[in-house]
Design a protein around this motif. Structure first.
Motif, PDB file in Angstrom:
ATOM      1  N   ALA A   1      23.578   1.298  26.782  1.00  0.00           N
ATOM      2  CA  ALA A   1      22.841   0.273  26.950  1.00  0.00           C
ATOM      3  C   ALA A   1      22.246  -0.518  25.528  1.00  0.00           C
ATOM      4  O   ALA A   1      22.124  -1.684  25.593  1.00  0.00           O
ATOM      5  N   LYS A   2      21.704   0.399  24.570  1.00  0.00           N
ATOM      6  CA  LYS A   2      21.138  -0.128  23.568  1.00  0.00           C
ATOM      7  C   LYS A   2      21.905  -0.561  22.444  1.00  0.00           C
ATOM      8  O   LYS A   2      21.866  -1.031  21.464  1.00  0.00           O
ATOM      9  N   CYS A   3      23.122   0.300  22.287  1.00  0.00           N
ATOM     10  CA  CYS A   3      23.988   0.092  21.377  1.00  0.00           C
ATOM     11  C   CYS A   3      24.507  -1.334  20.803  1.00  0.00           C
ATOM     12  O   CYS A   3      24.881  -1.984  21.940  1.00  0.00           O
ATOM     13  N   ALA A   4      24.317  -1.720  19.740  1.00  0.00           N
ATOM     14  CA  ALA A   4      24.641  -3.114  19.495  1.00  0.00           C
ATOM     15  C   ALA A   4      26.030  -3.156  18.874  1.00  0.00           C
ATOM     16  O   ALA A   4      26.565  -4.414  18.323  1.00  0.00           O
ATOM     17  N   TRP A   5      26.972  -2.110  19.024  1.00  0.00           N
ATOM     18  CA  TRP A   5      28.476  -1.949  18.454  1.00  0.00           C
ATOM     19  C   TRP A   5      28.638  -2.756  17.198  1.00  0.00           C
ATOM     20  O   TRP A   5      29.350  -3.157  16.674  1.00  0.00           O
TER      21      TRP A   5
ATOM     22  N   ASP B   1      34.914   1.288  23.765  1.00  0.00           N
ATOM     23  CA  ASP B   1      34.782   0.089  24.837  1.00  0.00           C
ATOM     24  C   ASP B   1      33.399  -0.486  24.842  1.00  0.00           C
ATOM     25  O   ASP B   1      32.982  -0.490  26.062  1.00  0.00           O
ATOM     26  N   GLY B   2      32.628  -0.797  23.786  1.00  0.00           N
ATOM     27  CA  GLY B   2      31.246  -1.517  24.054  1.00  0.00           C
ATOM     28  C   GLY B   2      30.259  -0.569  23.279  1.00  0.00           C
ATOM     29  O   GLY B   2      29.181  -1.171  23.041  1.00  0.00           O
TER      30      GLY B   2
ATOM     31  N   ALA C   1      19.389   3.492  18.744  1.00  0.00           N
ATOM     32  CA  ALA C   1      20.148   3.669  20.246  1.00  0.00           C
ATOM     33  C   ALA C   1      20.600   5.306  20.080  1.00  0.00           C
ATOM     34  O   ALA C   1      21.182   5.825  21.117  1.00  0.00           O
ATOM     35  N   ILE C   2      20.327   6.020  18.966  1.00  0.00           N
ATOM     36  CA  ILE C   2      20.878   7.457  19.115  1.00  0.00           C
ATOM     37  C   ILE C   2      19.656   8.377  18.761  1.00  0.00           C
ATOM     38  O   ILE C   2      18.763   8.172  18.085  1.00  0.00           O
TER      39      ILE C   2
END
Ligand code: SF4
Ligand code: SF4
Length: 87
Positions: free
Chosen positions: A34-38, A55-56, A79-80
């Motif tokens: 949910a936090k990953c900005a890709w 995928d996202g 995010a990690i």
């Protein structure tokens, strides 16, 4: 001494470029999808290139993740999280 292309592990003729470096890990990266900005920074900086697009968000292929924590250091949105392996 000449450089050897082949591994000297007991399995014998396994080329080094297919060695599963995840076998010696003491911690693993856990991605909060949910936090990953890709942004892909974790993939670019990972020494084994094992973070892949899911995928996202990105996730580590744990067969090759060494647990170094570089991905968690470079992630711009934290995010990690690195968590200790339980063996
Ligand atoms: S902990 Fe290291 S090896 Fe594992 S995914 Fe992150 S940067 Fe790659
Ligand atoms: S560095 Fe962080 S925000 Fe960027 S893709 Fe990797 S996990 Fe997602």
């Amino acid at each position: 001494m000449a450089f050897k292309l082949k591994s000297e592990f007991p399995h014998g003729e396994l080329p080094l470029n297919v060695f599963k470096s995840g076998q010696m890990r003491v911690q693993r990266p856990v991605v909060n999808a949910a936090k990953c900005a890709w942004c892909g920074s974790c993939h670019l900086f990972c020494p084994t290139g094992c973070l892949i697009d899911k995928d996202g968000h990105f996730e580590a292929n744990l067969d090759y993740c060494k647990g170094c924590g570089i991905c968690a250091q470079v992630c711009p949105v934290q995010a990690i999280a690195m968590v200790r392996e339980e063996y």
